[in-house]
Design a protein around this motif. Structure first.
Motif, PDB file in Angstrom:
ATOM      1  N   GLY A  20       0.869  -1.171   0.000  1.00 31.23           N
ATOM      2  CA  GLY A  20       0.000   0.000   0.000  1.00 31.23           C
ATOM      3  C   GLY A  20       0.901   1.214   0.000  1.00 31.23           C
ATOM      4  O   GLY A  20       1.962   1.210  -0.603  1.00 31.23           O
ATOM      5  N   ASP A  21       0.494   2.252   0.727  1.00 32.91           N
ATOM      6  CA  ASP A  21       1.321   3.440   0.876  1.00 32.91           C
ATOM      7  C   ASP A  21       1.059   4.040   2.252  1.00 32.91           C
ATOM      8  O   ASP A  21       0.020   4.661   2.470  1.00 32.91           O
ATOM      9  CB  ASP A  21       1.002   4.464  -0.217  1.00 32.91           C
TER      10      ASP A  21
ATOM     11  N   ASP B 163      -0.064   7.694   2.391  1.00 31.09           N
ATOM     12  CA  ASP B 163      -1.254   8.125   1.641  1.00 31.09           C
ATOM     13  C   ASP B 163      -2.481   7.390   2.163  1.00 31.09           C
ATOM     14  O   ASP B 163      -2.649   6.194   1.930  1.00 31.09           O
ATOM     15  CB  ASP B 163      -1.056   7.850   0.150  1.00 31.09           C
TER      16      ASP B 163
ATOM     17  N   VAL C 172      -4.790   5.211  -0.197  1.00 29.91           N
ATOM     18  CA  VAL C 172      -4.346   3.952  -0.789  1.00 29.91           C
ATOM     19  C   VAL C 172      -4.626   2.802   0.173  1.00 29.91           C
ATOM     20  O   VAL C 172      -4.198   2.822   1.325  1.00 29.91           O
ATOM     21  CB  VAL C 172      -2.834   3.998  -1.123  1.00 29.91           C
ATOM     22  N   LYS C 173      -5.345   1.791  -0.310  1.00 32.17           N
ATOM     23  CA  LYS C 173      -5.673   0.628   0.518  1.00 32.17           C
ATOM     24  C   LYS C 173      -4.412  -0.121   0.923  1.00 32.17           C
ATOM     25  O   LYS C 173      -3.462  -0.219   0.154  1.00 32.17           O
ATOM     26  CB  LYS C 173      -6.603  -0.310  -0.257  1.00 32.17           C
TER      27      LYS C 173
ATOM     28  N   ARG D 220      -2.445  -6.229  -7.647  1.00 33.73           N
ATOM     29  CA  ARG D 220      -2.713  -4.817  -7.375  1.00 33.73           C
ATOM     30  C   ARG D 220      -1.725  -3.920  -8.107  1.00 33.73           C
ATOM     31  O   ARG D 220      -2.079  -2.830  -8.568  1.00 33.73           O
ATOM     32  CB  ARG D 220      -2.654  -4.542  -5.872  1.00 33.73           C
ATOM     33  N   ARG D 221      -0.474  -4.375  -8.236  1.00 36.02           N
ATOM     34  CA  ARG D 221       0.546  -3.559  -8.898  1.00 36.02           C
ATOM     35  C   ARG D 221       0.221  -3.350 -10.374  1.00 36.02           C
ATOM     36  O   ARG D 221       0.636  -2.330 -10.966  1.00 36.02           O
ATOM     37  CB  ARG D 221       1.917  -4.214  -8.732  1.00 36.02           C
TER      38      ARG D 221
ATOM     39  N   GLU E  32      -2.589  -2.606 -11.544  1.00 36.11           N
ATOM     40  CA  GLU E  32      -3.491  -1.454 -11.589  1.00 36.11           C
ATOM     41  C   GLU E  32      -2.896  -0.234 -10.884  1.00 36.11           C
ATOM     42  O   GLU E  32      -3.271   0.902 -11.177  1.00 36.11           O
ATOM     43  CB  GLU E  32      -4.825  -1.811 -10.923  1.00 36.11           C
ATOM     44  N   GLU E  33      -1.970  -0.481  -9.950  1.00 36.66           N
ATOM     45  CA  GLU E  33      -1.371   0.598  -9.164  1.00 36.66           C
ATOM     46  C   GLU E  33       0.153   0.458  -9.221  1.00 36.66           C
ATOM     47  O   GLU E  33       0.769  -0.081  -8.301  1.00 36.66           O
ATOM     48  CB  GLU E  33      -1.846   0.540  -7.712  1.00 36.66           C
TER      49      GLU E  33
ATOM     50  N   ASN F 242       2.621   2.254  -8.671  1.00 31.00           N
ATOM     51  CA  ASN F 242       3.444   2.914  -7.659  1.00 31.00           C
ATOM     52  C   ASN F 242       3.233   2.345  -6.250  1.00 31.00           C
ATOM     53  O   ASN F 242       3.746   2.900  -5.277  1.00 31.00           O
ATOM     54  CB  ASN F 242       3.155   4.419  -7.646  1.00 31.00           C
ATOM     55  N   ILE F 243       2.500   1.252  -6.148  1.00 31.80           N
ATOM     56  CA  ILE F 243       2.235   0.660  -4.846  1.00 31.80           C
ATOM     57  C   ILE F 243       3.541   0.182  -4.213  1.00 31.80           C
ATOM     58  O   ILE F 243       4.457  -0.259  -4.905  1.00 31.80           O
ATOM     59  CB  ILE F 243       1.231  -0.512  -4.985  1.00 31.80           C
TER      60      ILE F 243
END
Length: 253
Positions: free
Chosen positions: A29-30, A33, A36-37, A67-68, A70-71, A73-74
């Protein structure tokens, strides 16, 4: 509920804290932030032949990879240490649900805990389960996701869950099953935790230690496996034996 004496409580605390010394939250996650989940499992930390390694479950990194996509920068981290999956991954097996990491590229201090229990790498002598048999008792530990909190906007806190005495009810070459027996256990909580969590998601990858007492009366502990599943319907914890790994921390097929 049975009341413990001060001496009994001291022993219980020592046993329940022991497995938590050798693992840390493994999450993605982050932390900085809030939007961010965050998902988490647990990483068992070991040292073998003076080399530092981590062990957790394949399904944790599988979810990270999905998840990476779609995201991009996770972030992936063990405690306070951000890690690179591709740089540190040694081996993985989706069927057995295990994966291993080489943590030598990071400083040992990177994995230190800011919580009540200090974090260490467990000094592993071999990859056997020793004298473990059905009817023995093991110590378990991990980081339930339902107890994860964000006390500040840029900070995550992971409360721990551990058992100082869980009976082994089944032991095969590929599997170890323990019954939690929640109707018989004594729950001691901290930080306002006064009930056992219903959802144990997040403890995957946590260590299981055999606890035994020598003839001289000394407590001894041996790492015998890694948690891979909680089965609520049967009040059970499933564990992969440490014998699944070879001396290079590759997974035996």
């Amino acid at each position: 509920m049975m009341e413990l004496t001060d001496e009994q409580r001291k022993v219980v605390n020592e046993l329940t804290e022991f497995p938590m010394k050798f693992c840390n939250a493994f999450f993605f996650g982050d932390p900085s932030d809030e939007s961010v989940k965050v998902n988490n499992g647990t990483m068992t930390l070991i040292k073998y032949n003076n080399q530092r390694y981590g062990i957790t479950n394949y399904h944790v990194i599988d979810k990270f990879r999905k998840r990476r996509e779609e995201e991009p920068n996770i972030k992936l981290a063990i405690g306070n240490a951000e890690i690179n999956l591709e740089d540190s991954l040694i081996d993985e097996d989706p069927k057995i649900d295990l994966c291993t990491f080489n943590l030598e590229i990071y400083k040992e201090s990177d994995f230190e805990s800011n919580g009540d229990v200090p974090t260490f790498f467990y000094e592993l002598d071999d990859f056997s389960t020793g004298s473990l048999k059905e009817g023995d008792f093991v110590l378990l530990g991990g980081f339930p996701g339902v107890w994860r909190e964000r006390p500040h906007s840029n900070h995550l806190a992971f409360d721990t869950l551990s058992s100082g005495s869980t009976k082994v009810t089944e032991f095969t070459g590929k599997n170890l099953r323990c019954e939690l027996a929640l109707d018989k256990c004594i729950f001691t909580g901290k930080h306002g935790r006064d009930e056992f969590p219903e959802n144990l998601g997040g403890i995957s990858g946590g260590p299981a230690f055999l606890h035994y007492v020598t003839d001289a009366g000394f407590s001894q502990f041996k790492l015998v496996g890694v948690i891979y599943e909680h089965v609520p319907a049967y009040d059970s914890i499933l564990i992969r034996p440490i014998s699944f790994f070879d001396e290079n921390l590759c997974i035996k097929k």
